[in-house]
Design an enzyme around this catalytic site. Structure first.
Site, mmCIF file in Angstrom:
data_model
loop_
_atom_site.group_PDB
_atom_site.id
_atom_site.type_symbol
_atom_site.label_atom_id
_atom_site.label_comp_id
_atom_site.label_asym_id
_atom_site.label_seq_id
_atom_site.Cartn_x
_atom_site.Cartn_y
_atom_site.Cartn_z
ATOM 1 N N ASN A 1 0.877 -1.169 0.000
ATOM 2 C CA ASN A 1 0.000 0.000 0.000
ATOM 3 C C ASN A 1 0.916 1.220 0.000
ATOM 4 O O ASN A 1 1.447 1.608 1.031
ATOM 5 C CB ASN A 1 -0.888 -0.033 1.254
ATOM 6 C CG ASN A 1 -1.700 1.240 1.417
ATOM 7 O OD1 ASN A 1 -1.786 2.057 0.509
ATOM 8 N ND2 ASN A 1 -2.301 1.402 2.590
ATOM 9 N N TRP A 2 1.095 1.793 -1.191
ATOM 10 C CA TRP A 2 2.069 2.889 -1.309
ATOM 11 C C TRP A 2 1.568 4.186 -0.680
ATOM 12 O O TRP A 2 2.342 5.124 -0.500
ATOM 13 C CB TRP A 2 2.398 3.136 -2.790
ATOM 14 C CG TRP A 2 3.147 2.031 -3.456
ATOM 15 C CD1 TRP A 2 3.557 0.844 -2.905
ATOM 16 C CD2 TRP A 2 3.592 2.010 -4.820
ATOM 17 N NE1 TRP A 2 4.222 0.085 -3.839
ATOM 18 C CE2 TRP A 2 4.254 0.782 -5.032
ATOM 19 C CE3 TRP A 2 3.499 2.905 -5.894
ATOM 20 C CZ2 TRP A 2 4.812 0.434 -6.264
ATOM 21 C CZ3 TRP A 2 4.049 2.556 -7.118
ATOM 22 C CH2 TRP A 2 4.700 1.335 -7.298
ATOM 23 N N LYS A 3 0.269 4.247 -0.400
ATOM 24 C CA LYS A 3 -0.328 5.485 0.142
ATOM 25 C C LYS A 3 0.023 6.668 -0.786
ATOM 26 O O LYS A 3 0.170 6.472 -1.983
ATOM 27 C CB LYS A 3 0.121 5.709 1.597
ATOM 28 C CG LYS A 3 -0.114 4.452 2.447
ATOM 29 C CD LYS A 3 0.033 4.670 3.919
ATOM 30 C CE LYS A 3 -0.203 3.338 4.642
ATOM 31 N NZ LYS A 3 -0.163 3.469 6.097
ATOM 32 N N HIS B 1 -9.558 1.445 4.714
ATOM 33 C CA HIS B 1 -8.286 1.622 5.411
ATOM 34 C C HIS B 1 -8.494 2.581 6.588
ATOM 35 O O HIS B 1 -9.274 3.531 6.489
ATOM 36 C CB HIS B 1 -7.224 2.168 4.458
ATOM 37 C CG HIS B 1 -5.860 2.151 5.067
ATOM 38 N ND1 HIS B 1 -5.444 3.126 5.937
ATOM 39 C CD2 HIS B 1 -4.852 1.252 4.981
ATOM 40 C CE1 HIS B 1 -4.222 2.828 6.354
ATOM 41 N NE2 HIS B 1 -3.835 1.700 5.788
ATOM 42 N N GLU C 1 -6.852 4.971 7.653
ATOM 43 C CA GLU C 1 -6.635 6.394 7.331
ATOM 44 C C GLU C 1 -7.876 6.997 6.668
ATOM 45 O O GLU C 1 -8.197 8.162 6.883
ATOM 46 C CB GLU C 1 -5.375 6.552 6.457
ATOM 47 C CG GLU C 1 -4.111 6.360 7.305
ATOM 48 C CD GLU C 1 -2.933 5.749 6.573
ATOM 49 O OE1 GLU C 1 -2.891 5.783 5.323
ATOM 50 O OE2 GLU C 1 -2.033 5.219 7.262
ATOM 51 N N GLU D 1 -5.657 -4.675 10.651
ATOM 52 C CA GLU D 1 -4.639 -3.655 10.847
ATOM 53 C C GLU D 1 -4.913 -2.890 12.136
ATOM 54 O O GLU D 1 -5.711 -1.950 12.141
ATOM 55 C CB GLU D 1 -4.645 -2.671 9.675
ATOM 56 C CG GLU D 1 -4.368 -3.314 8.330
ATOM 57 C CD GLU D 1 -3.755 -2.314 7.353
ATOM 58 O OE1 GLU D 1 -2.617 -2.559 6.941
ATOM 59 O OE2 GLU D 1 -4.391 -1.302 7.040
ATOM 60 N N GLY E 1 2.273 2.520 10.686
ATOM 61 C CA GLY E 1 3.214 3.614 10.497
ATOM 62 C C GLY E 1 3.916 4.050 11.777
ATOM 63 O O GLY E 1 4.555 5.098 11.824
ATOM 64 N N SER F 1 3.186 -1.888 10.409
ATOM 65 C CA SER F 1 4.638 -1.957 10.616
ATOM 66 C C SER F 1 5.236 -3.336 10.355
ATOM 67 O O SER F 1 6.194 -3.738 11.019
ATOM 68 C CB SER F 1 5.008 -1.463 12.016
ATOM 69 O OG SER F 1 4.590 -0.118 12.197
ATOM 70 N N GLY G 1 2.751 -1.008 4.283
ATOM 71 C CA GLY G 1 2.855 0.415 3.962
ATOM 72 C C GLY G 1 4.305 0.804 3.732
ATOM 73 O O GLY G 1 4.873 0.561 2.666
ATOM 74 N N GLY G 2 4.912 1.375 4.761
ATOM 75 C CA GLY G 2 6.274 1.913 4.640
ATOM 76 C C GLY G 2 7.270 0.970 3.986
ATOM 77 O O GLY G 2 8.047 1.374 3.115
HETATM 78 P P1 PGA Z 1 2.672 0.425 7.627
HETATM 79 O O1 PGA Z 1 1.220 0.621 6.952
HETATM 80 O O2 PGA Z 1 3.214 -0.868 7.098
HETATM 81 O O3 PGA Z 1 3.456 1.622 7.165
HETATM 82 O O4 PGA Z 1 2.463 0.388 9.090
HETATM 83 C C1 PGA Z 1 0.345 -0.467 6.776
HETATM 84 C C2 PGA Z 1 -0.956 0.007 6.199
HETATM 85 O O5 PGA Z 1 -1.395 1.104 6.569
HETATM 86 O O6 PGA Z 1 -1.570 -0.682 5.380
#
Ligand code: PGA
Length: 251
Positions: A10-12, A96, A98, A168, A174, A213, A234-235
């Site tokens: 998930n590149w956001k 998600h 966010e 999640e 994050g 994470s 994500g990251g």
């Molecule tokens: P993260 O994000 O790996 O940066 O914690 C995961 C996500 O939000 O899908």
């Protein structure tokens, strides 16, 4: 149970057109040695055309991070499921945390998006999970059950078997604070048991990814748990080397 793990990036809202291309170059170079997992990336909408051009014919699938609950019309700034189909997306992330916390998406809207994604022929990746406050209050299971129920009420239990679930914990996203494999496994098992109360077949079949994470260092332990069927990353999906290490850890 035979569930092929899905590792999805998930590149956001990160990167540029150029960095997206070089990230994919890196992923494509290493992905041939990933045997045991399915691999996908979810770039920002505007890069989907480039991503499709680079990935078609490769083992890497692609998807979007969001979609509109509407089919078409006067919805400025929105993207419809049919548009994602134009770029041959396989997956779309819905709900998600966010989107839920920063953009006010509630359970009902997320459920509608799940339904619309399936109608468009996309595989929804449904994100659920508790905040730190909810975990500390001891209501993690209630929150996950409520988020799941909204979708089951909208589409029926059978359709849960057509999507992917991503557990999640919001406090782990994050933050560099990962759930321990046991903490994650407990909730994954709970989610599967919730599905099983309605349909054992769906419970056995649906893939439940962990997200929060996950990285090259902790992926193996997490992915070794019985009910963890991949990761939503994500990251660590923004560096080809790290992302590939997670894909390989799913072996
Ligand atoms: P993260 O994000 O790996 O940066 O914690 C995961 C996500 O939000 O899908």
């Amino acid at each position: 149970m035979d569930r092929k793990p899905l590792i999805a990036g998930n590149w956001k809202m990160n990167g540029s057109r150029a960095s997206a291309r070089s990230l994919l170059d890196g992923v494509l170079q290493g992905v041939q040695s990933v045997k045991a997992a399915e691999v996908a990336v979810c770039p920002p909408f505007v890069y989907l055309a480039d991503v499709e051009a680079m990935l078609q014919g490769s083992p890497v699938a692609w998807g979007a991070q969001n979609l509109s609950p509407e089919e078409s019309g006067a919805f400025t700034g929105e993207i419809a499921g049919s548009m994602l189909n134009d770029f041959n997306c396989k997956y779309v992330i819905v709900g998600h945390s966010e989107r839920r916390t920063l953009y006010g998406e509630d359970d009902a809207l997320v459920a509608k998006k799940y339904a619309v994604a399936l109608e468009a022929g996309l595989i929804p990746i449904l994100c659920i999970g508790e905040t730190l406050e909810e975990r500390e209050k001891g209501i993690t299971e209630d929150v996950c059950a409520r988020q799941l129920k909204a979708v089951i009420d909208e589409v029926g239990i059978a359709k849960l078997g057509e999507g992917v679930i991503a557990y999640e914990p919001v406090w782990a996203i994050g933050t560099g604070k990962t759930a321990t494999p046991e903490q994650a496994q407990d909730v994954h098992a709970f989610i599967r048991s919730q599905l099983a109360t309605e349909d054992q077949g769906v419970a056995d079949k649906v893939r439940i990814q962990y997200g929060g994470s996950m990285n090259a260092g902790n992926a193996k332990e997490l992915l070794a748990m019985a009910d963890i069927d991949g990761g939503l990353i994500g990251g660590a999906s923004l560096k080809a080397e790290d992302f590939l290490a997670i894909c390989t850890a799913a072996g």
